[in-house]
Design a protein around this motif. Structure first.
Motif, PDB file in Angstrom:
ATOM      1  N   THR A  92       0.821  -1.216   0.000  1.00 44.86           N
ATOM      2  CA  THR A  92       0.000   0.000   0.000  1.00 44.86           C
ATOM      3  C   THR A  92       0.853   1.263   0.000  1.00 44.86           C
ATOM      4  N   LEU A  93       1.904   1.275   0.811  1.00 45.43           N
ATOM      5  CA  LEU A  93       2.753   2.468   0.889  1.00 45.43           C
ATOM      6  C   LEU A  93       3.441   2.763  -0.433  1.00 45.43           C
ATOM      7  N   GLN A  94       3.764   1.718  -1.174  1.00 43.51           N
ATOM      8  CA  GLN A  94       4.461   1.895  -2.448  1.00 43.51           C
ATOM      9  C   GLN A  94       3.487   2.296  -3.560  1.00 43.51           C
ATOM     10  N   LEU A  95       2.313   1.661  -3.577  1.00 45.24           N
ATOM     11  CA  LEU A  95       1.342   1.920  -4.638  1.00 45.24           C
ATOM     12  C   LEU A  95       0.656   3.265  -4.477  1.00 45.24           C
ATOM     13  N   ARG A  96       0.545   3.747  -3.235  1.00 44.50           N
ATOM     14  CA  ARG A  96      -0.119   5.010  -2.929  1.00 44.50           C
ATOM     15  C   ARG A  96      -1.524   5.014  -3.544  1.00 44.50           C
ATOM     16  N   ARG A  97      -1.917   6.149  -4.154  1.00 46.79           N
ATOM     17  CA  ARG A  97      -3.250   6.245  -4.748  1.00 46.79           C
ATOM     18  C   ARG A  97      -3.253   5.978  -6.253  1.00 46.79           C
ATOM     19  N   GLY A  98      -2.086   5.913  -6.839  1.00 46.31           N
ATOM     20  CA  GLY A  98      -2.026   5.708  -8.282  1.00 46.31           C
ATOM     21  C   GLY A  98      -2.285   6.963  -9.087  1.00 46.31           C
ATOM     22  N   SER A  99      -2.527   8.072  -8.420  1.00 40.53           N
ATOM     23  CA  SER A  99      -2.752   9.339  -9.115  1.00 40.53           C
ATOM     24  C   SER A  99      -1.426  10.076  -9.277  1.00 40.53           C
ATOM     25  N   ARG A 100      -1.436  11.132 -10.100  1.00 42.08           N
ATOM     26  CA  ARG A 100      -0.227  11.898 -10.383  1.00 42.08           C
ATOM     27  C   ARG A 100      -0.389  13.315  -9.829  1.00 42.08           C
ATOM     28  N   TYR A 101       0.625  13.787  -9.116  1.00 42.55           N
ATOM     29  CA  TYR A 101       0.566  15.149  -8.605  1.00 42.55           C
ATOM     30  C   TYR A 101       0.977  16.171  -9.664  1.00 42.55           C
ATOM     31  N   ASP A 102       1.609  15.709 -10.741  1.00 41.71           N
ATOM     32  CA  ASP A 102       1.979  16.589 -11.848  1.00 41.71           C
ATOM     33  C   ASP A 102       1.750  15.823 -13.151  1.00 41.71           C
ATOM     34  N   MET A 103       0.706  16.184 -13.884  1.00 46.41           N
ATOM     35  CA  MET A 103       0.332  15.455 -15.094  1.00 46.41           C
ATOM     36  C   MET A 103       1.359  15.581 -16.215  1.00 46.41           C
ATOM     37  N   ASP A 193      -5.778   3.860  16.988  1.00 47.52           N
ATOM     38  CA  ASP A 193      -5.548   4.961  17.924  1.00 47.52           C
ATOM     39  C   ASP A 193      -5.174   6.239  17.198  1.00 47.52           C
ATOM     40  N   VAL A 194      -4.296   6.115  16.217  1.00 44.73           N
ATOM     41  CA  VAL A 194      -3.714   7.285  15.563  1.00 44.73           C
ATOM     42  C   VAL A 194      -4.710   7.960  14.630  1.00 44.73           C
ATOM     43  N   VAL A 195      -5.389   7.168  13.777  1.00 48.22           N
ATOM     44  CA  VAL A 195      -6.272   7.753  12.766  1.00 48.22           C
ATOM     45  C   VAL A 195      -7.336   6.725  12.371  1.00 48.22           C
ATOM     46  N   PRO A 196      -8.358   6.522  13.208  1.00 49.47           N
ATOM     47  CA  PRO A 196      -9.374   5.492  12.932  1.00 49.47           C
ATOM     48  C   PRO A 196     -10.398   5.951  11.896  1.00 49.47           C
ATOM     49  N   VAL A 197      -9.927   6.233  10.690  1.00 49.14           N
ATOM     50  CA  VAL A 197     -10.809   6.738   9.639  1.00 49.14           C
ATOM     51  C   VAL A 197     -10.628   5.922   8.369  1.00 49.14           C
ATOM     52  N   ILE A 198     -11.577   6.055   7.465  1.00 52.16           N
ATOM     53  CA  ILE A 198     -11.615   5.286   6.231  1.00 52.16           C
ATOM     54  C   ILE A 198     -10.477   5.687   5.291  1.00 52.16           C
ATOM     55  N   ARG A 199     -10.161   4.838   4.364  1.00 53.65           N
ATOM     56  CA  ARG A 199      -9.153   4.938   3.306  1.00 53.65           C
ATOM     57  C   ARG A 199      -7.841   4.312   3.778  1.00 53.65           C
ATOM     58  N   GLU A 200      -7.590   3.133   3.224  1.00 51.86           N
ATOM     59  CA  GLU A 200      -6.507   2.279   3.698  1.00 51.86           C
ATOM     60  C   GLU A 200      -5.134   2.909   3.526  1.00 51.86           C
ATOM     61  N   TYR A 201      -4.870   3.518   2.347  1.00 50.87           N
ATOM     62  CA  TYR A 201      -3.532   4.062   2.120  1.00 50.87           C
ATOM     63  C   TYR A 201      -3.241   5.213   3.074  1.00 50.87           C
ATOM     64  N   GLU A 202      -4.156   6.179   3.154  1.00 52.90           N
ATOM     65  CA  GLU A 202      -3.915   7.341   3.998  1.00 52.90           C
ATOM     66  C   GLU A 202      -3.778   6.939   5.473  1.00 52.90           C
ATOM     67  N   ARG A 203      -4.590   5.967   5.896  1.00 56.17           N
ATOM     68  CA  ARG A 203      -4.532   5.526   7.289  1.00 56.17           C
ATOM     69  C   ARG A 203      -3.203   4.830   7.573  1.00 56.17           C
ATOM     70  N   THR A 204      -2.771   3.985   6.651  1.00 55.86           N
ATOM     71  CA  THR A 204      -1.496   3.291   6.841  1.00 55.86           C
ATOM     72  C   THR A 204      -0.326   4.266   6.802  1.00 55.86           C
ATOM     73  N   SER A 205      -0.331   5.189   5.844  1.00 57.31           N
ATOM     74  CA  SER A 205       0.738   6.179   5.748  1.00 57.31           C
ATOM     75  C   SER A 205       0.849   7.004   7.020  1.00 57.31           C
ATOM     76  N   THR A 206      -0.288   7.449   7.542  1.00 58.93           N
ATOM     77  CA  THR A 206      -0.290   8.266   8.757  1.00 58.93           C
ATOM     78  C   THR A 206       0.225   7.478   9.950  1.00 58.93           C
TER      79      THR A 206
END
Length: 690
Positions: A92-103, A193-206
């Motif tokens: 998950t940490l490597q794949l991230r969201r698959g989006s591009r921050y600069d097209m 404890d740290v961030v009990p919210v939806i979205r696996e990548y963001e939660r794992t990264s945090t």
């Protein structure tokens, strides 16, 4: 008793000492010590206390803001960290969201994951998105994986982020018990404890970020606490969070991600308070120190918040190029533009400034501490904005001749300009960099900066504000007395506050008032426990509620404030009305004929009945001193002008001065150009009318 606020910046550490009985305030600065920031903080604390005949045992509160978390991430100096996660989502940490921050960047880069693949181990367990167990957790497997991480990979900290733990934390809690039983001293961060919210990548990264910085923060706070105690301090230390509140040390150690923007957040809080003191509810906060400049907007007295950001970016100005983080933060933009920002000539003969900074070691050339590269502070000296013999209250004599010589060699001669013209070009480039960043920030949020009042803070802010404000079409700049240490003033005014959140995704039509009550009651209990550790009676707090909501199948949700609502008042109808109102305000259109769902519940708990007025910084009584004068350069149109230079504490309340004018204090310098005027308020704040 006394309160001491200390904010560690990249170049200077700022101090504010408040006598809570008399209301008097004393301010000071100390150069930051990069190798161990606590050393400079302690040196400055000793001096400000000694100079005011205050001992450490007279202090009952120390409030601290620090760049430690962000610096640890930028420098890559965190703990050796491992990750335990559900089978199948190791990458998950490597794949991230698959989006591009600069097209348009085909060589786009991301920072390397904080946990490399060999230290990301999977557990054969599984929950559904409703929290039901599909595959039970094998505790012996947890034990084996943990041994591998510790014995084979030498990890100091472990992040545990299991699939759908925001709906049920049972597996993560069980894993934590096994880890603690096997390695009691190992740091463990649970996503529940740290961030009990939806979205696996963001939660794992945090969660990984939290685990990465937690041992560093814990060591730092233990060292600072030990040193303070050895000096006789027996009070409480509180830490400023990114959301504009303060928490106890125990919470800061457990959730250091909440400290990532602690110093800048304090500056925005101070700007709101200073704005209110001048009757301004709409304020642009401009805070420029030695390393960075920060901009934020206060609207109708409210500080804007956000819940996602990225840190330690590969490209500082490209959002999305860093490590993704989910946490409540004051919404601000920060760029590498400060007094220590380094200027150079690029390959096509243009001046570039920043984001690299000379910091406090070696610092600008003029500090005469070994710096060899021209900086913004050096340019300000050469333009006449700074007094070489009275900088930093006379504690530091600036090396004007050396600065001029190096400036000529590295900038003026290659550009075929005079030293003064080259210095102006550096000054204008950094001002345009800041104005451009602030325009983008404002435009992306639908904010028109025209008509706002700017509050200028930081050691460099008041000397650049007149140019930045003109570029943003702002015609009023307030420079508070004590602006040079604005963030540390904000620390002493920050409320004890904590925001708790959790995800429980459901279609609104399926919910009842009892469902809302159960969710918010649990969050209130969590937040109340934090504030109780910080010395606040839960009965003396106020709760602010909000929901993250969207239409079903929409890609993104919006934060929906439930303004003025108590927990028992929240019903599906109340939530629907609030969603329709917020949707209209956000998108300028009515909601769709489509089901609405709730994703995340948020509750902010803060101490109640806290006044928003700053205590008065003591200024000498008496009339206005006669100004000195020196030649100051204001650009090619105005040229060099013989300019009156005042001491800030020698001004007179109610005094008005036509520009150009320079006003000096020990911590900062105010500059106003020939087309402006300066007025002095009763509390000695300066307003520049442009």
């Amino acid at each position: 008793m006394y309160t001491l606020g200390m904010d560690i910046g990249g170049t200077f550490t700022d101090f504010t000492l408040v006598d809570r009985e008399s209301g008097s305030v004393t301010i000071d600065k100390e150069p930051t010590t990069p190798a161990n920031p606590a050393e400079g903080a302690l040196t400055g604390a000793r001096r400000i206390l000694d100079e005011n005949d205050v001992s450490f045992d007279d202090l009952d509160t120390v409030i601290h803001g620090t760049t430690l978390v962000s610096n640890t991430l930028i420098e890559g100096t965190g703990a050796t960290t491992g990750l335990l996660t559900t089978e199948g989502i190791r990458d998950t940490l490597q794949l991230r969201r698959g989006s591009r921050y600069d097209m348009f960047d085909w060589e786009m880069e991301y920072p390397d994951p904080l946990v490399p693949r060999q230290r990301r181990l999977e557990l054969d367990e599984r929950l559904t998105d409703d929290g039901e167990v599909v595959e039970p957790l094998d505790e012996e497997e947890v034990r084996e994986r943990t041994r591998t991480l510790v014995e084979d990979h030498g990890v100091d900290s472990v992040a545990v982020s299991l699939l759908h733990s925001y709906e049920s934390d049972t597996h993560e809690r069980a894993a934590a018990e096994v880890i603690e039983d096997e390695y009691p001293d190992l740091n463990v961060s649970l996503s529940a404890d740290v961030v009990p919210v939806i979205r696996e990548y963001e939660r794992t990264s945090t969660t990984v970020i939290n685990a990465y910085v937690a041992p560093v923060v814990a060591d730092y706070l233990e060292f600072l606490g030990s040193e303070l105690q050895s000096e006789g301090f027996a009070g409480e230390v509180y830490m400023m969070t990114s959301s504009g509140g303060i928490v106890d040390v125990q919470t800061a150690k457990a959730e250091p991600i909440r400290l990532v923007e602690s110093g800048p957040a304090a500056g925005v809080l101070a700007s709101r308070i200073f704005g209110e003191n001048h009757g301004n509810d709409d304020v642009f906060s401009f805070d420029m120190g030695g390393t960075t400049a920060k901009g934020s907007v206060v609207e109708d007295g409210d500080i804007r918040m956000k819940y996602e950001t990225d840190v330690a970016r590969v490209h500082r100005f490209k959002e999305g190029s860093g490590y993704d983080l989910v946490s409540p933060l004051i919404d601000l933009t920060e760029i590498g533009a400060g007094g220590g920002s380094i200027a150079s000539v690029n390959d096509v003969g243009l001046v570039e400034v920043g984001p690299e900074s000379a910091g406090s070691d070696p610092g600008p050339i003029c500090y005469n501490q070994g710096g060899e590269e021209p900086t913004v502070t050096d340019a300000s000296l050469l333009l006449g904005y700074l007094d070489p013999e009275n900088f930093y209250g006379g504690r530091m004599e600036l090396a004007a001749e050396r600065t001029e010589s190096i400036f000529a060699e590295t900038l003026a001669d290659p550009l075929d300009l005079s030293v003064t013209e080259a210095a102006w070009r550096v000054f204008e480039v950094v001002n345009e960099n800041m104005a451009t960043a602030f325009r983008r920030y404002a435009a992306s949020r639908g904010i028109d900066t025209r008509g706002l009042s700017m509050t200028a803070l930081g050691g460099a802010g008041p000397s650049h504000a007149f140019r930045v404000a003109r570029k943003l079409d702002i015609d009023e700049v307030v420079c508070p007395y004590g602006a040079g240490v604005g963030s540390s003033i904000g620390l002493t005014e920050a409320p004890r506050m904590y925001e708790a959140s959790s995800t429980s995704q459901a279609v609104l039509a399926s919910l009842t008032a009892e469902d809302f009550r159960r969710q918010f009651d649990a969050l209130r209990d969590e937040a109340a426990a934090v504030l109780e550790r910080a010395g606040i009676d839960p009965d003396e707090t106020e709760a602010s509620l909000s929901l993250d909501m969207r239409h079903v199948d929409q890609g993104h949700e919006i934060k929906v404030p439930l303004e003025g609502r108590a927990i028992d008042d929240v019903t599906p109808d109340v939530a629907r009305e609030a969603f329709e109102r917020t949707y209209q305000e956000t998108f300028n259109r009515e909601t769709l004929e489509f089901p609405v769902e709730v994703l995340t519940y948020r509750l902010e708990l803060a101490e109640a009945d806290r006044t928003a007025e700053t205590a008065q910084i003591a200024v000498p009584e008496g009339g206005s001193d006669e100004p000195n004068g020196r030649d100051v350069y204001f650009g090619p149109e105005d040229g060099t002008i013989a300019t009156d230079v005042y001491r800030w504490d020698g001004l007179e309340a109610g005094q008005t001065i036509d520009g150009p004018v320079v006003v000096e204090a020990d911590q900062t310098t105010v500059v106003a150009d020939p087309d402006s005027s300066v007025s002095v308020a009763d509390n000695y704040d300066i307003t520049i009318e442009l």
